[in-house]
Design an enzyme around this catalytic site. Structure first.
Site, PDB file in Angstrom:
ATOM      1  N   ASN A 178       0.544  10.311   8.274  1.00  0.00           N
ATOM      2  CA  ASN A 178      -0.845  10.067   8.693  1.00  0.00           C
ATOM      3  C   ASN A 178      -1.087  10.850   9.979  1.00  0.00           C
ATOM      4  O   ASN A 178      -0.154  11.371  10.575  1.00  0.00           O
ATOM      5  CB  ASN A 178      -1.124   8.572   8.859  1.00  0.00           C
ATOM      6  N   ASP A 230       6.644   7.912   3.982  1.00  0.00           N
ATOM      7  CA  ASP A 230       6.734   8.153   5.431  1.00  0.00           C
ATOM      8  C   ASP A 230       7.758   7.200   6.060  1.00  0.00           C
ATOM      9  O   ASP A 230       8.667   7.629   6.793  1.00  0.00           O
ATOM     10  CB  ASP A 230       5.333   7.931   6.033  1.00  0.00           C
TER      11      ASP A 230
HETATM   12  N1  AR6 Z   1      10.565   9.242  -2.279  1.00  0.00           N
HETATM   13  C1  AR6 Z   1       9.594   9.879  -2.958  1.00  0.00           C
HETATM   14  N2  AR6 Z   1       8.367   9.378  -3.150  1.00  0.00           N
HETATM   15  C2  AR6 Z   1       8.098   8.164  -2.628  1.00  0.00           C
HETATM   16  C3  AR6 Z   1       9.060   7.415  -1.916  1.00  0.00           C
HETATM   17  C4  AR6 Z   1      10.357   8.002  -1.747  1.00  0.00           C
HETATM   18  N3  AR6 Z   1      11.329   7.407  -1.081  1.00  0.00           N
HETATM   19  N4  AR6 Z   1       8.485   6.233  -1.545  1.00  0.00           N
HETATM   20  C5  AR6 Z   1       7.226   6.245  -2.028  1.00  0.00           C
HETATM   21  N5  AR6 Z   1       6.986   7.388  -2.699  1.00  0.00           N
HETATM   22  P1  AR6 Z   1       2.457   6.904   0.115  1.00  0.00           P
HETATM   23  P2  AR6 Z   1      -0.035   8.312   0.833  1.00  0.00           P
HETATM   24  C6  AR6 Z   1       5.769   7.853  -3.385  1.00  0.00           C
HETATM   25  O1  AR6 Z   1       1.790   5.584   0.138  1.00  0.00           O
HETATM   26  O2  AR6 Z   1      -0.709   7.740  -0.352  1.00  0.00           O
HETATM   27  C7  AR6 Z   1       1.965   5.867   4.968  1.00  0.00           C
HETATM   28  O3  AR6 Z   1       1.838   4.624   5.613  1.00  0.00           O
HETATM   29  C8  AR6 Z   1       4.782   6.840  -3.891  1.00  0.00           C
HETATM   30  O4  AR6 Z   1       5.159   6.343  -5.181  1.00  0.00           O
HETATM   31  O5  AR6 Z   1       3.817   7.029   0.717  1.00  0.00           O
HETATM   32  O6  AR6 Z   1      -0.177   9.773   1.111  1.00  0.00           O
HETATM   33  C9  AR6 Z   1       1.588   7.031   5.876  1.00  0.00           C
HETATM   34  O7  AR6 Z   1       1.988   6.803   7.216  1.00  0.00           O
HETATM   35  C10 AR6 Z   1       3.508   7.655  -3.982  1.00  0.00           C
HETATM   36  O8  AR6 Z   1       3.399   8.278  -5.251  1.00  0.00           O
HETATM   37  O9  AR6 Z   1       1.564   8.055   0.846  1.00  0.00           O
HETATM   38  C11 AR6 Z   1       0.106   7.065   5.728  1.00  0.00           C
HETATM   39  O10 AR6 Z   1      -0.514   6.132   6.578  1.00  0.00           O
HETATM   40  C12 AR6 Z   1       3.689   8.767  -2.948  1.00  0.00           C
HETATM   41  O11 AR6 Z   1       5.028   8.612  -2.464  1.00  0.00           O
HETATM   42  C13 AR6 Z   1      -0.127   6.687   4.288  1.00  0.00           C
HETATM   43  O12 AR6 Z   1       1.019   5.915   3.906  1.00  0.00           O
HETATM   44  C14 AR6 Z   1       2.738   8.714  -1.781  1.00  0.00           C
HETATM   45  O13 AR6 Z   1       2.519   7.367  -1.402  1.00  0.00           O
HETATM   46  C15 AR6 Z   1      -0.188   7.895   3.390  1.00  0.00           C
HETATM   47  O14 AR6 Z   1      -0.521   7.491   2.076  1.00  0.00           O
END
Ligand code: AR6
Length: 174
Positions: A22, A32
């Site tokens: 973010n 993240d």
């Molecule tokens: N490895 C790979 N992919 C993953 C993992 C992992 N270990 N864990 C989750 N995913 P998100 P956003 C996938 O929510 O939507 C954070 O708080 C998950 O299934 O991580 O871009 C940041 O600080 C999904 O498909 O990111 C921001 O505030 C993908 O990662 C916010 O979330 C992205 O989900 C960003 O939201």
């Protein structure tokens, strides 16, 4: 080459993994949180230094740090758009994330890079549209850049993995 796997991006042995961060660069949940947990405090320290210098990272932009304890050399932190109905520039901003991350990667000598499915978790970008944008943008970049050897899409959830598999035709496809 474009590859597809289902798994945890923190485990990838590549030059760079991309973080769906973010704009504060101070960490959060989802991928993240997983990257900062697995990589340790060195990553956050570098993020704080970038923040002090340039005040965080705008949506669609990317910054680079080392990767702490992770097997990768670098983490490229990019900020995906929050889905807000799709008429607020979300598709372009998501494409910018992939393009700017790849540009920063190549500028730092990266030849292998892994992407998570940016914006498709907490930021609620519809997964099919996000998959189309991710794949098209990476394919376009690779068509014009010979330095990149491998881009791996690392899908965590079944839905994203299925969507990418449909579009790329299974694992480890060109
Ligand atoms: N490895 C790979 N992919 C993953 C993992 C992992 N270990 N864990 C989750 N995913 P998100 P956003 C996938 O929510 O939507 C954070 O708080 C998950 O299934 O991580 O871009 C940041 O600080 C999904 O498909 O990111 C921001 O505030 C993908 O990662 C916010 O979330 C992205 O989900 C960003 O939201």
């Amino acid at each position: 080459m474009i590859s597809l796997i289902q798994g945890d991006i923190t485990k990838q042995q590549v030059d760079a993994i991309v973080n769906a961060a973010n704009s504060s660069l101070l960490g959060g949940g989802g991928v993240d949180g997983a990257i900062h947990r697995a990589g340790g405090p060195a990553i956050l320290e570098e993020c704080r230094a970038i923040r002090a210098k340039q005040g965080g990272c705008d949506t669609g932009e990317a910054v680079i740090t080392t990767a702490g304890r992770l097997p990768a050399k670098y983490v490229i932190h990019t900020v995906g758009p929050v889905w807000n109905g799709g008429h607020n520039g979300e598709p372009n901003l998501l494409a910018n994330c992939y393009r700017n991350s790849l540009q920063l990667a190549v500028a730092n000598g990266v030849t292998t890079i892994a992407f998570p499915n940016i914006s498709t978790g907490i930021y609620r970008f519809p997964k099919p549209e996000a998959a189309d944008i991710a794949i098209t943008t990476v394919q376009q970049f690779m068509a014009n850049d010979n330095d990149l050897q491998q881009v791996i899409f690392v899908c965590f959830d079944d839905e994203n993995y299925g969507l990418y598999k449909e579009r790329l035709g299974g694992e480890r496809q060109r």
